[in-house]
Design a protein around this motif. Structure first.
Motif, PDB file in Angstrom:
ATOM      1  N   THR A 176       0.831  -1.209   0.000  1.00  0.00           N
ATOM      2  CA  THR A 176       0.000   0.000   0.000  1.00  0.00           C
ATOM      3  C   THR A 176       0.864   1.256   0.000  1.00  0.00           C
ATOM      4  OG1 THR A 176      -1.744  -1.159   1.220  1.00  0.00           O
ATOM      5  CG2 THR A 176      -1.776   1.254   1.283  1.00  0.00           C
ATOM      6  N   LYS A 177       1.974   1.217   0.732  1.00  0.00           N
ATOM      7  CA  LYS A 177       2.858   2.382   0.853  1.00  0.00           C
ATOM      8  C   LYS A 177       3.620   2.673  -0.441  1.00  0.00           C
ATOM      9  CE  LYS A 177       6.757   4.132   3.631  1.00  0.00           C
ATOM     10  NZ  LYS A 177       7.665   3.817   4.778  1.00  0.00           N
ATOM     11  N   TYR A 178       4.114   1.616  -1.102  1.00  0.00           N
ATOM     12  CA  TYR A 178       5.030   1.816  -2.227  1.00  0.00           C
ATOM     13  C   TYR A 178       4.470   1.403  -3.598  1.00  0.00           C
ATOM     14  CZ  TYR A 178       8.815   2.496   1.202  1.00  0.00           C
ATOM     15  OH  TYR A 178       9.621   2.966   2.216  1.00  0.00           O
ATOM     16  N   LEU A 179       3.435   0.533  -3.614  1.00  0.00           N
ATOM     17  CA  LEU A 179       3.024  -0.068  -4.896  1.00  0.00           C
ATOM     18  C   LEU A 179       1.519  -0.005  -5.119  1.00  0.00           C
ATOM     19  CD1 LEU A 179       5.257  -3.268  -4.643  1.00  0.00           C
ATOM     20  CD2 LEU A 179       5.571  -1.409  -6.279  1.00  0.00           C
ATOM     21  N   LYS A 180       0.867   0.959  -4.567  1.00  0.00           N
ATOM     22  CA  LYS A 180      -0.590   1.015  -4.650  1.00  0.00           C
ATOM     23  C   LYS A 180      -1.065   1.082  -6.107  1.00  0.00           C
ATOM     24  CE  LYS A 180      -4.619   3.567  -2.986  1.00  0.00           C
ATOM     25  NZ  LYS A 180      -5.096   4.732  -2.192  1.00  0.00           N
ATOM     26  N   GLU A 181      -0.467   1.993  -6.892  1.00  0.00           N
ATOM     27  CA  GLU A 181      -0.879   2.161  -8.287  1.00  0.00           C
ATOM     28  C   GLU A 181      -0.611   0.905  -9.097  1.00  0.00           C
ATOM     29  OE1 GLU A 181       0.223   4.939 -12.175  1.00  0.00           O
ATOM     30  OE2 GLU A 181       0.989   5.459 -10.198  1.00  0.00           O
ATOM     31  N   GLN A 182       0.583   0.315  -8.898  1.00  0.00           N
ATOM     32  CA  GLN A 182       0.944  -0.893  -9.649  1.00  0.00           C
ATOM     33  C   GLN A 182       0.050  -2.071  -9.270  1.00  0.00           C
ATOM     34  OE1 GLN A 182       2.937   1.182  -8.052  1.00  0.00           O
ATOM     35  NE2 GLN A 182       4.922   1.399  -9.051  1.00  0.00           N
ATOM     36  N   LYS A 183      -0.267  -2.185  -8.000  1.00  0.00           N
ATOM     37  CA  LYS A 183      -1.107  -3.292  -7.549  1.00  0.00           C
ATOM     38  C   LYS A 183      -2.486  -3.219  -8.205  1.00  0.00           C
ATOM     39  CE  LYS A 183      -2.762  -5.632  -3.388  1.00  0.00           C
ATOM     40  NZ  LYS A 183      -2.815  -5.598  -1.907  1.00  0.00           N
ATOM     41  N   GLU A 184      -3.047  -2.020  -8.261  1.00  0.00           N
ATOM     42  CA  GLU A 184      -4.357  -1.832  -8.894  1.00  0.00           C
ATOM     43  C   GLU A 184      -4.281  -2.146 -10.391  1.00  0.00           C
ATOM     44  OE1 GLU A 184      -5.952   1.673  -5.830  1.00  0.00           O
ATOM     45  OE2 GLU A 184      -5.355   2.170  -7.888  1.00  0.00           O
ATOM     46  N   ALA A 185      -3.188  -1.706 -11.043  1.00  0.00           N
ATOM     47  CA  ALA A 185      -3.028  -1.960 -12.478  1.00  0.00           C
ATOM     48  C   ALA A 185      -2.880  -3.448 -12.764  1.00  0.00           C
ATOM     49  CB  ALA A 185      -1.811  -1.193 -12.998  1.00  0.00           C
ATOM     50  N   PHE A 186      -2.111  -4.154 -11.934  1.00  0.00           N
ATOM     51  CA  PHE A 186      -1.924  -5.594 -12.123  1.00  0.00           C
ATOM     52  C   PHE A 186      -3.225  -6.346 -11.915  1.00  0.00           C
ATOM     53  CE2 PHE A 186       2.733  -6.900 -12.166  1.00  0.00           C
ATOM     54  CZ  PHE A 186       3.142  -5.703 -12.723  1.00  0.00           C
ATOM     55  N   GLU A 187      -4.004  -5.914 -10.957  1.00  0.00           N
ATOM     56  CA  GLU A 187      -5.297  -6.567 -10.720  1.00  0.00           C
ATOM     57  C   GLU A 187      -6.213  -6.382 -11.933  1.00  0.00           C
ATOM     58  OE1 GLU A 187      -5.446  -6.189  -5.823  1.00  0.00           O
ATOM     59  OE2 GLU A 187      -6.636  -4.827  -7.082  1.00  0.00           O
ATOM     60  N   GLU A 188      -6.186  -5.195 -12.545  1.00  0.00           N
ATOM     61  CA  GLU A 188      -6.999  -4.934 -13.735  1.00  0.00           C
ATOM     62  C   GLU A 188      -6.574  -5.819 -14.912  1.00  0.00           C
ATOM     63  OE1 GLU A 188      -6.888  -0.831 -14.707  1.00  0.00           O
ATOM     64  OE2 GLU A 188      -7.965  -0.178 -12.910  1.00  0.00           O
ATOM     65  N   MET A 189      -5.260  -6.085 -15.022  1.00  0.00           N
ATOM     66  CA  MET A 189      -4.737  -6.906 -16.116  1.00  0.00           C
ATOM     67  C   MET A 189      -4.716  -8.398 -15.769  1.00  0.00           C
ATOM     68  SD  MET A 189      -1.614  -4.599 -17.714  1.00  0.00           S
ATOM     69  CE  MET A 189      -0.738  -4.412 -16.181  1.00  0.00           C
ATOM     70  N   ASN A 190      -5.176  -8.735 -14.557  1.00  0.00           N
ATOM     71  CA  ASN A 190      -5.200 -10.118 -14.084  1.00  0.00           C
ATOM     72  C   ASN A 190      -3.805 -10.740 -14.069  1.00  0.00           C
ATOM     73  OD1 ASN A 190      -6.525 -12.351 -13.036  1.00  0.00           O
ATOM     74  ND2 ASN A 190      -6.810 -13.278 -15.058  1.00  0.00           N
ATOM     75  N   ILE A 191      -2.847  -9.945 -13.621  1.00  0.00           N
ATOM     76  CA  ILE A 191      -1.457 -10.394 -13.509  1.00  0.00           C
ATOM     77  C   ILE A 191      -1.133 -10.618 -12.040  1.00  0.00           C
ATOM     78  CG2 ILE A 191       0.955  -9.720 -13.842  1.00  0.00           C
ATOM     79  CD1 ILE A 191       0.043  -8.108 -16.250  1.00  0.00           C
ATOM     80  N   PRO A 192      -0.537 -11.753 -11.673  1.00  0.00           N
ATOM     81  CA  PRO A 192      -0.215 -12.031 -10.264  1.00  0.00           C
ATOM     82  C   PRO A 192       0.677 -10.942  -9.677  1.00  0.00           C
ATOM     83  CG  PRO A 192       0.076 -13.992 -11.602  1.00  0.00           C
ATOM     84  CD  PRO A 192      -0.149 -12.865 -12.556  1.00  0.00           C
TER      85      PRO A 192
END
Length: 273
Positions: free
Chosen positions: A254-270
């Motif tokens: 949440t502190k460092y990768l919030k944007e990337q985590k949301e993007a990966f979830e949208e692309m269905n990438i682990p």
């Protein structure tokens, strides 16, 4: 004679009292002496895991993890920044105590060092030059294809073992690999999906990307230590389990990768954690 015996008795009492005070002082000093410093090696060139802030201080996911581990062990932490290829040699020669540097657990590395239980997972991806005919991993092992890799990484190992027909370009720095692709000097750069995703977003007009997993299993990251550190390994493993149960890794994401985590979830990438 009686006076002499009395004198000796008094001297022995004084010596005993003095000696006792000395021992007590030593014990007290031992109790308040600082714990041995925990020297953690990492290459501060892999944001947001290992990097520096605007003042040049270490920061990032691995840095926070190192300080949390130091607090768990009751040892002050010192971060040693060094080239990735120099981390394991520095560990085996006792210049550092641990490696926390997004290091993948591999059978080859396990011949030299020991690893904790995994604390994160990842897999290899491709940053591809926009005009290259390469679209996926099967396109790499062909004559005339140039593949950039960072020295000592699992991308380097994969290319060495699997791309005998391609030309492998080895660089010390991640940025050099990225620039080779952006400038069209290399067809592709093999690295982890987070870095590939970041640079694809950074250079959308010069690159394309392949983020789908191609390996049979994930790559797992662990904390590396010397093979004769069984007690330390047990404590590090206990720390990782406790840190995970308490939501420590979720907080780091949440502190460092919030944007990337949301993007990966949208692309269905682990995701990493």
């Amino acid at each position: 004679m009686k006076k002499f015996i009395t004198f000796v008795f008094i001297v022995l009492i004084i010596v005993g009292i003095t000696g006792g005070c000395s021992n007590n002082d030593e014990n007290n000093n031992s109790e308040i002496s600082p714990e041995k410093e925990l020297v953690v090696g990492m290459e501060l060139a892999y944001p947001p895991f290992e990097m520096t802030d605007e003042k040049g201080n270490p920061t990032g996911i691995s840095v926070d993890l190192a300080y949390a581990l130091g607090e768990y062990l009751g040892r002050p932490v010192k971060i040693e920044n060094m080239a990735y290829s120099g981390l394991i040699p520095s560990l085996t020669t006792k210049k550092i105590d641990l490696i926390i540097s997004s290091m993948t657990i591999t059978e080859d590395r396990k011949k030299t060092v020991d690893f904790s239980i995994p604390y994160s997972k990842a897999y290899l991806s491709l940053l591809i030059s926009k005009d290259s005919p390469v679209e996926d991993f099967p396109d790499l092992n062909k004559q005339g294809v140039k593949v950039a890799v960072k020295k000592g990484t699992t991308g380097h190992i994969y290319a060495t073992e699997n791309l005998s027909d391609a030309e492998i370009l080895v660089f010390e720095k991640e940025n050099a690999c990225v620039l080779e692709v952006v400038q069209g000097k290399a067809d592709a750069f093999i690295y982890d999906q987070m870095t590939i995703f970041k640079n694809w977003k950074r250079y959308p007009d010069a690159t394309k990307v392949q983020l789908s997993p191609f390996q049979e299993d994930y790559e797992y990251w662990g904390i590396a230590m010397r093979k004769d550190e069984a007690e330390l390994k047990e404590k590090v493993n206990a720390f990782i389990n406790e840190y995970k149960e308490n939501g420590g890794f979720d907080n780091l994401a949440t502190k460092y990768l919030k944007e990337q985590k949301e993007a990966f979830e949208e692309m269905n990438i682990p995701f990493f954690f």
